[in-house]
Design an enzyme around this catalytic site. Structure first.
Site, PDB file in Angstrom:
ATOM      1  CB  SER A  96      -0.932   0.011   1.217  1.00  0.00           C
ATOM      2  OG  SER A  96      -0.206  -0.257   2.394  1.00  0.00           O
ATOM      3  CD  GLU A 133      -7.481  -5.563   1.569  1.00  0.00           C
ATOM      4  OE1 GLU A 133      -6.366  -6.103   1.636  1.00  0.00           O
ATOM      5  OE2 GLU A 133      -7.675  -4.418   1.112  1.00  0.00           O
TER       6      GLU A 133
HETATM    7  O1  KIV Z   1      -0.408  -3.453   1.581  1.00  0.00           O
HETATM    8  C1  KIV Z   1      -1.095  -3.402   2.599  1.00  0.00           C
HETATM    9  O2  KIV Z   1      -1.134  -2.392   3.303  1.00  0.00           O
HETATM   10  C2  KIV Z   1      -1.881  -4.581   2.947  1.00  0.00           C
HETATM   11  C3  KIV Z   1      -2.794  -4.479   4.127  1.00  0.00           C
HETATM   12  C4  KIV Z   1      -3.888  -3.559   3.885  1.00  0.00           C
HETATM   13  C5  KIV Z   1      -3.256  -5.798   4.598  1.00  0.00           C
HETATM   14  O3  KIV Z   1      -1.772  -5.571   2.310  1.00  0.00           O
END
Ligand code: KIV
Length: 278
Positions: free
Chosen positions: A55, A193
């Site tokens: 992310s 998720e």
């Molecule tokens: O990349 C990320 O932040 C994630 C989480 C939201 C689980 O995979």
């Protein structure tokens, strides 16, 4: 109580075993972290796990999705997180295309996240037969793996957007089956998720390891949120996010006050200046 200490005498990070043992005993807290300070603050607050999530492509690098994040990006940010939180268990996300080409390359890439990034575990999205093969090989190479099912953001094009998964019978059952298989091959935890709460609960009961939900309801063994979402950096957030503060407004307000004070000659004041006795 005996405190766990390392050979050098400093307190040790929580272990994978400790995380697994929390199932049915105590809820697990996880947060994403991307740099020295986000990690330091999370550790100071007492978080159980920090995930260096892909992310970061969106919240740090400003991409529209996570698909442009590279292994080098994750290594770079994981090293910074490690410097900020050396007593916390750190999980590094394996980015898109770092575990898709061959088993051998996937194991090597997971190894780089441990050796160069200094993470203690990796996270991998998906649970199809090819993924299971890769995950098993990584676990067999002594690297702990956290699974990730449901709305796997690296599948955004395949899913035609960020859509709640497991809403029809076929995908509901498939996700339970994949969770069971991931448990069987030895993941130490499983992120769920954006799935219906009932499915989150059913998977949590079906597997022996902790589930960590993000939009997967109240019955998972733990929860994870993106650092910037829970702190209110991001204006538009999904339904599953709770903003615990509003840093976006606070930061804009602080910077705008700074600008005004420069313009009005109020900053710097006397106490911000140096003087010499010449
Ligand atoms: O990349 C990320 O932040 C994630 C989480 C939201 C689980 O995979």
């Amino acid at each position: 109580m005996i405190k766990c200490v390392s050979i050098e005498g400093t307190a040790m990070a929580k272990t994978i075993k400790e995380i697994i043992e929390k199932k049915n005993v105590e809820k697990i807290s996880m947060i994403t972290g991307y740099d020295f300070f986000s990690a330091k603050f999370a550790q100071e607050a007492g978080i159980d796990l920090i995930l260096v999530g892909d992310s970061l492509g969106m919240v740090i690098l400003g991409y529209e999705n996570t698909l442009f994040v590279t292994l080098d990006d994750i290594i770079y940010h994981t090293r910074a997180v490690k410097r900020g939180a050396d007593k916390t268990l750190i999980v590094a996300d394996m980015p898109f295309m770092s575990f898709h080409i061959s088993v051998e390359q996937s194991v090597r890439n997971a190894g780089l996240l441990i050796q160069q990034g200094k993470a203690q575990a990796v996270k991998i999205e998906g649970g199809n037969p090819l993924r299971l093969q890769v995950i098993k090989a990584i676990i067999d190479s002594e690297i702990p793996v956290m699974g990730h099912l449901g709305l796997t953001p690296q599948s955004v094009y395949k899913f035609s957007g960020y859509r709640v998964q497991g809403k029809d019978v076929e995908s509901y059952n498939r996700l339970i089956e994949q969770a069971r298989k991931l448990d069987e091959i030895g993941v130490f935890a499983l992120v769920l998720e954006a799935v219906p709460e009932g499915l989150g609960e059913e998977i949590t009961k079906a597997v022996s390891v902790p589930t960590i939900g993000i939009g997967a309801g109240r019955y998972c063994d733990g929860q994870v949120l993106v650092y910037h979402d829970l702190l209110g950096y991001t204006e538009q957030v999904p339904r599953f996010v709770k903003k615990y503060t509003d840093l976006h407004s606070n930061i804009v307000e602080a910077i705008s006050q700074y600008i005004q004070e420069i313009k009005k000659n109020q900053f710097p004041a006397k106490e911000h200046c140096y003087y010499a006795k010449i």
